[in-house]
Design a protein around this motif. Structure first.
Motif, PDB file in Angstrom:
ATOM      1  N   LEU A 190      33.559  47.977  25.382  1.00 31.94           N
ATOM      2  CA  LEU A 190      33.153  47.844  26.769  1.00 31.94           C
ATOM      3  C   LEU A 190      32.070  48.864  27.122  1.00 31.94           C
ATOM      4  O   LEU A 190      31.081  48.529  27.781  1.00 31.94           O
ATOM      5  CB  LEU A 190      34.353  48.004  27.692  1.00 31.94           C
ATOM      6  N   THR A 191      32.226  50.095  26.667  1.00 31.75           N
ATOM      7  CA  THR A 191      31.231  51.128  26.935  1.00 31.75           C
ATOM      8  C   THR A 191      29.882  50.744  26.337  1.00 31.75           C
ATOM      9  O   THR A 191      28.836  50.870  26.991  1.00 31.75           O
ATOM     10  CB  THR A 191      31.695  52.485  26.357  1.00 31.75           C
ATOM     11  N   GLN A 215      28.356  47.913  28.365  1.00 30.67           N
ATOM     12  CA  GLN A 215      27.831  48.370  29.649  1.00 30.67           C
ATOM     13  C   GLN A 215      26.512  49.126  29.485  1.00 30.67           C
ATOM     14  O   GLN A 215      25.633  49.029  30.339  1.00 30.67           O
ATOM     15  CB  GLN A 215      28.875  49.218  30.371  1.00 30.67           C
ATOM     16  N   ASN A 275      36.171  40.228  33.136  1.00 29.69           N
ATOM     17  CA  ASN A 275      36.771  41.098  34.153  1.00 29.69           C
ATOM     18  C   ASN A 275      36.632  42.579  33.822  1.00 29.69           C
ATOM     19  O   ASN A 275      36.601  43.410  34.728  1.00 29.69           O
ATOM     20  CB  ASN A 275      38.236  40.722  34.371  1.00 29.69           C
ATOM     21  N   GLN A 276      36.531  42.929  32.552  1.00 31.82           N
ATOM     22  CA  GLN A 276      36.269  44.323  32.215  1.00 31.82           C
ATOM     23  C   GLN A 276      34.822  44.698  32.538  1.00 31.82           C
ATOM     24  O   GLN A 276      34.559  45.785  33.036  1.00 31.82           O
ATOM     25  CB  GLN A 276      36.576  44.589  30.738  1.00 31.82           C
ATOM     26  N   VAL A 277      33.898  43.806  32.259  1.00 33.97           N
ATOM     27  CA  VAL A 277      32.487  44.073  32.563  1.00 33.97           C
ATOM     28  C   VAL A 277      32.286  44.212  34.073  1.00 33.97           C
ATOM     29  O   VAL A 277      31.522  45.065  34.532  1.00 33.97           O
ATOM     30  CB  VAL A 277      31.576  42.976  31.969  1.00 33.97           C
ATOM     31  N   THR A 278      32.975  43.409  34.852  1.00 35.57           N
ATOM     32  CA  THR A 278      32.843  43.466  36.309  1.00 35.57           C
ATOM     33  C   THR A 278      33.758  44.513  36.942  1.00 35.57           C
ATOM     34  O   THR A 278      33.860  44.591  38.157  1.00 35.57           O
ATOM     35  CB  THR A 278      33.138  42.086  36.931  1.00 35.57           C
ATOM     36  N   ASN A 279      34.431  45.300  36.111  1.00 31.88           N
ATOM     37  CA  ASN A 279      35.329  46.383  36.547  1.00 31.88           C
ATOM     38  C   ASN A 279      36.544  45.893  37.320  1.00 31.88           C
ATOM     39  O   ASN A 279      37.107  46.626  38.123  1.00 31.88           O
ATOM     40  CB  ASN A 279      34.570  47.448  37.358  1.00 31.88           C
ATOM     41  N   ASN A 280      36.957  44.650  37.108  1.00 31.08           N
ATOM     42  CA  ASN A 280      38.183  44.148  37.711  1.00 31.08           C
ATOM     43  C   ASN A 280      39.404  44.502  36.865  1.00 31.08           C
ATOM     44  O   ASN A 280      40.512  44.593  37.385  1.00 31.08           O
ATOM     45  CB  ASN A 280      38.113  42.629  37.892  1.00 31.08           C
ATOM     46  N   ASP A 303      40.848  47.200  33.647  1.00 29.38           N
ATOM     47  CA  ASP A 303      40.600  48.412  32.866  1.00 29.38           C
ATOM     48  C   ASP A 303      40.776  48.088  31.391  1.00 29.38           C
ATOM     49  O   ASP A 303      41.570  47.229  31.020  1.00 29.38           O
ATOM     50  CB  ASP A 303      41.591  49.517  33.240  1.00 29.38           C
TER      51      ASP A 303
END
Length: 171
Positions: free
Chosen positions: A153-154, A157, A136-141, A143
């Motif tokens: 995460l950065t 991405q 969900n962090q990768v899909t921006n769902n 934070d």
């Protein structure tokens, strides 16, 4: 269980139930007994094949990446399976020599798989992880509220920019 213990006790036989093997024990075993494989040597061996055996189709077929992390008191590790479009599976297990949270280990597993896929020239990738947070962090769902997870995460991405990808959470 008690019924069997009484029945077997007449013959001076004691019953010991077999304990279930935890998934963590299997993960620990894999991480402890997995040996380093130098990808450069594999690529060098592939380069020595006849040219007709090395032909690559220009179409970008989808590769599959499965990642999972493991964390306990004795350490942490990760495993990944990268499957080619021809269904050849490359399996890797990592033991980390640093302390990390379960979520950080899950993200580290994803990063390791992505680096391997980049190294192999993969262009299209289906990614599967059991980490709800990472997916969900990768899909921006979700934070990234933790500073360490924000850094992971950065980095993930940045690696994902090399691919056309789809990421899915699996149980």
């Amino acid at each position: 269980m008690i019924k069997w213990a009484i029945a077997l006790g007449e013959f001076d036989i004691s019953y010991q139930p077999k304990l279930t093997e935890k998934g963590q024990a299997v993960t620990d075993f894999i991480t402890k007994f997995t040996y380093h494989i130098d990808i450069a040597l594999i690529l060098k061996a592939l380069a020595s094949l006849p040219s007709e055996a090395r032909k690559v189709e220009p179409t970008f077929l989808v590769w599959t990446l499965y990642v999972d992390g493991s964390f306990n008191q004795s350490g942490c590790g990760a495993g990944l399976v990268l499957t080619t479009q021809n269904k050849v599976a490359m399996k890797y297990a990592f033991y980390f020599k640093f302390k990390a949270s379960n979520n950080e280990v899950e993200c580290e597993a994803l990063r390791a798989g992505l680096r391997l896929a980049i190294h192999l020239g993969v262009k299209q990738l289906d990614i599967f992880s059991n980490s709800q947070l990472v997916v969900n962090q990768v899909t921006n769902n979700f934070d990234a509220k933790d500073n360490f997870m924000a850094v992971y995460l950065t980095q993930a991405q940045l690696l994902l920019k090399h691919f056309h990808y789809q990421i899915t959470q699996v149980p």
